[in-house]
Design a protein around this motif. Sequence first.
Motif, PDB file in Angstrom:
ATOM      1  N   GLN A  38       0.867  -1.174   0.000  1.00 18.37           N
ATOM      2  CA  GLN A  38       0.000   0.000   0.000  1.00 18.37           C
ATOM      3  C   GLN A  38       0.909   1.230   0.000  1.00 18.37           C
ATOM      4  O   GLN A  38       1.330   1.716   1.040  1.00 18.37           O
ATOM      5  CB  GLN A  38      -0.900  -0.005   1.240  1.00 18.37           C
ATOM      6  CG  GLN A  38      -1.882   1.153   1.344  1.00 18.37           C
ATOM      7  CD  GLN A  38      -2.942   1.103   0.266  1.00 18.37           C
ATOM      8  OE1 GLN A  38      -3.538   0.069  -0.003  1.00 18.37           O
ATOM      9  NE2 GLN A  38      -3.176   2.233  -0.382  1.00 18.37           N
TER      10      GLN A  38
ATOM     11  N   HIS B 155      -1.246   6.024   2.051  1.00 13.90           N
ATOM     12  CA  HIS B 155      -2.513   5.917   2.777  1.00 13.90           C
ATOM     13  C   HIS B 155      -2.690   7.175   3.625  1.00 13.90           C
ATOM     14  O   HIS B 155      -1.806   8.029   3.698  1.00 13.90           O
ATOM     15  CB  HIS B 155      -2.571   4.642   3.622  1.00 13.90           C
ATOM     16  CG  HIS B 155      -1.487   4.525   4.655  1.00 13.90           C
ATOM     17  ND1 HIS B 155      -1.519   5.226   5.854  1.00 13.90           N
ATOM     18  CD2 HIS B 155      -0.343   3.795   4.694  1.00 13.90           C
ATOM     19  CE1 HIS B 155      -0.450   4.914   6.578  1.00 13.90           C
ATOM     20  NE2 HIS B 155       0.290   4.051   5.888  1.00 13.90           N
ATOM     21  N   THR B 156      -3.834   7.290   4.304  1.00 14.71           N
ATOM     22  CA  THR B 156      -4.184   8.540   4.981  1.00 14.71           C
ATOM     23  C   THR B 156      -3.466   8.737   6.322  1.00 14.71           C
ATOM     24  O   THR B 156      -3.629   9.780   6.944  1.00 14.71           O
ATOM     25  CB  THR B 156      -5.701   8.614   5.231  1.00 14.71           C
ATOM     26  OG1 THR B 156      -6.125   7.462   5.972  1.00 14.71           O
ATOM     27  CG2 THR B 156      -6.452   8.677   3.914  1.00 14.71           C
TER      28      THR B 156
ATOM     29  N   ARG C  25     -11.663  10.392  10.697  1.00 12.61           N
ATOM     30  CA  ARG C  25     -11.870  10.127   9.273  1.00 12.61           C
ATOM     31  C   ARG C  25     -10.643   9.447   8.668  1.00 12.61           C
ATOM     32  O   ARG C  25     -10.763   8.544   7.828  1.00 12.61           O
ATOM     33  CB  ARG C  25     -12.202  11.423   8.534  1.00 12.61           C
ATOM     34  CG  ARG C  25     -13.525  12.040   8.948  1.00 12.61           C
ATOM     35  CD  ARG C  25     -14.050  13.024   7.907  1.00 12.61           C
ATOM     36  NE  ARG C  25     -13.130  14.098   7.611  1.00 12.61           N
ATOM     37  CZ  ARG C  25     -13.080  15.254   8.273  1.00 12.61           C
ATOM     38  NH1 ARG C  25     -13.880  15.454   9.318  1.00 12.61           N
ATOM     39  NH2 ARG C  25     -12.230  16.213   7.923  1.00 12.61           N
ATOM     40  N   ARG C  26      -9.466   9.904   9.096  1.00 10.54           N
ATOM     41  CA  ARG C  26      -8.248   9.276   8.581  1.00 10.54           C
ATOM     42  C   ARG C  26      -8.162   7.818   9.021  1.00 10.54           C
ATOM     43  O   ARG C  26      -7.821   6.936   8.221  1.00 10.54           O
ATOM     44  CB  ARG C  26      -7.024  10.044   9.079  1.00 10.54           C
ATOM     45  CG  ARG C  26      -6.861  11.420   8.451  1.00 10.54           C
ATOM     46  CD  ARG C  26      -5.602  12.120   8.948  1.00 10.54           C
ATOM     47  NE  ARG C  26      -5.472  13.457   8.360  1.00 10.54           N
ATOM     48  CZ  ARG C  26      -4.486  14.302   8.629  1.00 10.54           C
ATOM     49  NH1 ARG C  26      -3.529  13.941   9.487  1.00 10.54           N
ATOM     50  NH2 ARG C  26      -4.444  15.486   8.069  1.00 10.54           N
ATOM     51  N   TYR C  27      -8.489   7.569  10.285  1.00  6.84           N
ATOM     52  CA  TYR C  27      -8.402   6.197  10.783  1.00  6.84           C
ATOM     53  C   TYR C  27      -9.424   5.306  10.062  1.00  6.84           C
ATOM     54  O   TYR C  27      -9.119   4.164   9.694  1.00  6.84           O
ATOM     55  CB  TYR C  27      -8.626   6.156  12.296  1.00  6.84           C
ATOM     56  CG  TYR C  27      -8.230   4.840  12.917  1.00  6.84           C
ATOM     57  CD1 TYR C  27      -6.927   4.634  13.369  1.00  6.84           C
ATOM     58  CD2 TYR C  27      -9.130   3.792  13.021  1.00  6.84           C
ATOM     59  CE1 TYR C  27      -6.545   3.415  13.919  1.00  6.84           C
ATOM     60  CE2 TYR C  27      -8.757   2.571  13.569  1.00  6.84           C
ATOM     61  CZ  TYR C  27      -7.470   2.392  14.015  1.00  6.84           C
ATOM     62  OH  TYR C  27      -7.093   1.178  14.551  1.00  6.84           O
ATOM     63  N   ALA C  28     -10.621   5.836   9.859  1.00  2.16           N
ATOM     64  CA  ALA C  28     -11.649   5.059   9.166  1.00  2.16           C
ATOM     65  C   ALA C  28     -11.192   4.692   7.760  1.00  2.16           C
ATOM     66  O   ALA C  28     -11.405   3.566   7.292  1.00  2.16           O
ATOM     67  CB  ALA C  28     -12.950   5.854   9.119  1.00  2.16           C
ATOM     68  N   ARG C  29     -10.557   5.634   7.069  1.00  4.64           N
ATOM     69  CA  ARG C  29     -10.066   5.346   5.728  1.00  4.64           C
ATOM     70  C   ARG C  29      -8.945   4.294   5.774  1.00  4.64           C
ATOM     71  O   ARG C  29      -8.869   3.403   4.919  1.00  4.64           O
ATOM     72  CB  ARG C  29      -9.555   6.626   5.072  1.00  4.64           C
ATOM     73  CG  ARG C  29      -8.969   6.446   3.677  1.00  4.64           C
ATOM     74  CD  ARG C  29     -10.000   6.005   2.653  1.00  4.64           C
ATOM     75  NE  ARG C  29     -11.048   7.000   2.493  1.00  4.64           N
ATOM     76  CZ  ARG C  29     -10.966   8.065   1.703  1.00  4.64           C
ATOM     77  NH1 ARG C  29      -9.863   8.275   0.990  1.00  4.64           N
ATOM     78  NH2 ARG C  29     -11.972   8.906   1.609  1.00  4.64           N
ATOM     79  N   MET C  30      -8.076   4.399   6.772  1.00  6.36           N
ATOM     80  CA  MET C  30      -6.979   3.436   6.891  1.00  6.36           C
ATOM     81  C   MET C  30      -7.495   2.022   7.105  1.00  6.36           C
ATOM     82  O   MET C  30      -6.883   1.047   6.643  1.00  6.36           O
ATOM     83  CB  MET C  30      -6.043   3.833   8.036  1.00  6.36           C
ATOM     84  CG  MET C  30      -5.008   4.857   7.656  1.00  6.36           C
ATOM     85  SD  MET C  30      -3.726   5.011   8.926  1.00  6.36           S
ATOM     86  CE  MET C  30      -4.641   5.851  10.200  1.00  6.36           C
ATOM     87  N   ARG C  31      -8.615   1.878   7.789  1.00  7.21           N
ATOM     88  CA  ARG C  31      -9.155   0.543   8.022  1.00  7.21           C
ATOM     89  C   ARG C  31      -9.543  -0.126   6.708  1.00  7.21           C
ATOM     90  O   ARG C  31      -9.501  -1.356   6.586  1.00  7.21           O
ATOM     91  CB  ARG C  31     -10.362   0.616   8.968  1.00  7.21           C
ATOM     92  CG  ARG C  31      -9.988   1.068  10.368  1.00  7.21           C
ATOM     93  CD  ARG C  31     -11.175   1.144  11.293  1.00  7.21           C
ATOM     94  NE  ARG C  31     -11.480  -0.135  11.903  1.00  7.21           N
ATOM     95  CZ  ARG C  31     -12.338  -0.299  12.915  1.00  7.21           C
ATOM     96  NH1 ARG C  31     -12.966   0.750  13.407  1.00  7.21           N
ATOM     97  NH2 ARG C  31     -12.558  -1.484  13.433  1.00  7.21           N
ATOM     98  N   SER C  32      -9.916   0.690   5.722  1.00  6.05           N
ATOM     99  CA  SER C  32     -10.237   0.134   4.404  1.00  6.05           C
ATOM    100  C   SER C  32      -8.987  -0.050   3.550  1.00  6.05           C
ATOM    101  O   SER C  32      -8.973  -0.881   2.629  1.00  6.05           O
ATOM    102  CB  SER C  32     -11.233   1.040   3.674  1.00  6.05           C
ATOM    103  OG  SER C  32     -10.649   2.285   3.339  1.00  6.05           O
ATOM    104  N   GLN C  33      -7.926   0.704   3.849  1.00  9.55           N
ATOM    105  CA  GLN C  33      -6.685   0.612   3.073  1.00  9.55           C
ATOM    106  C   GLN C  33      -5.778  -0.516   3.573  1.00  9.55           C
ATOM    107  O   GLN C  33      -4.960  -1.039   2.818  1.00  9.55           O
ATOM    108  CB  GLN C  33      -5.938   1.944   3.139  1.00  9.55           C
ATOM    109  CG  GLN C  33      -6.680   3.087   2.449  1.00  9.55           C
ATOM    110  CD  GLN C  33      -6.052   4.435   2.715  1.00  9.55           C
ATOM    111  OE1 GLN C  33      -5.551   4.682   3.812  1.00  9.55           O
ATOM    112  NE2 GLN C  33      -6.076   5.318   1.723  1.00  9.55           N
TER     113      GLN C  33
END
Length: 255
Positions: free
Chosen positions: A185, A188-189, A229-237
């Motif tokens: 990856q 990421h955020t 929001r950054r952590y939520a995006r990282m969970r998908s990344q």
Amino acid sequence: MVQGLREHAGLSRKEFAELVRFSKHTVASVELGRRMADAAFVDRAEEVFGNTGALRRAAAHLVRQPGLASWFRRWAQLEGAAVTLYTYECRMVPGLLQTEKYAKTLFAAQLPPLDDAQIKAQWVARAQRQKLLRERANTAFSFIIEEHVLLRRTGALEATRSLVDHLLNIAELRNVEIQIMPIAQGAHTGLAGPIQLLETPETRWFAYNEGQRGGLFITDPKEISVLQRRYARMRSQALSLEDSVSLLQQMRGDS
């Protein structure tokens, strides 16, 4: 004092826990000195015991055990009562997940150097915090760890293999989620640095970012929202829970 006042009032730990809206395990940990009582616990206990002010005055003199950096103590106190705890790490395996060998290797590498007593105190404090994973079964713990942190082989090959075994065991707990952010990856955020987020029983959110010589405790809802929001995006990344376990299993076999 809490135990003495509770027994004087004729309350069992379970009855008292229901009145202060904390778990029986938390009440036991406070009474046995394993956990600091946070402000909400003290305030609710005061109400139960008649608002004499005795607990508030006593709480002002409490200090945490040696082994925790001064800038981390406030966060550690909230951590002990959190209902949700999110952690992203790109430097090392998070403290709540470390083995003794891994942690002591990190302590031994610090500058200025620590003596044996300081290293022991730091590990005792860390091991105490780690009990939260099993004692707080209703707390949701989420961890995102960079793959390269494990590939560094801190503490040599055997320590890394033991650490991976430990992570796989912890990942089996129903209240713990461990995800690996793969090297593949490329972006990421979370590249700006580590993130810690927690939610209190009162549904308040706090954040904490740690650097070389201190930590930043964040209470501003707007700043916390950005980190959420950054952590939520990282969970998908990051890799899925299943794929993260699969990667850890490969690391254990290929190390």
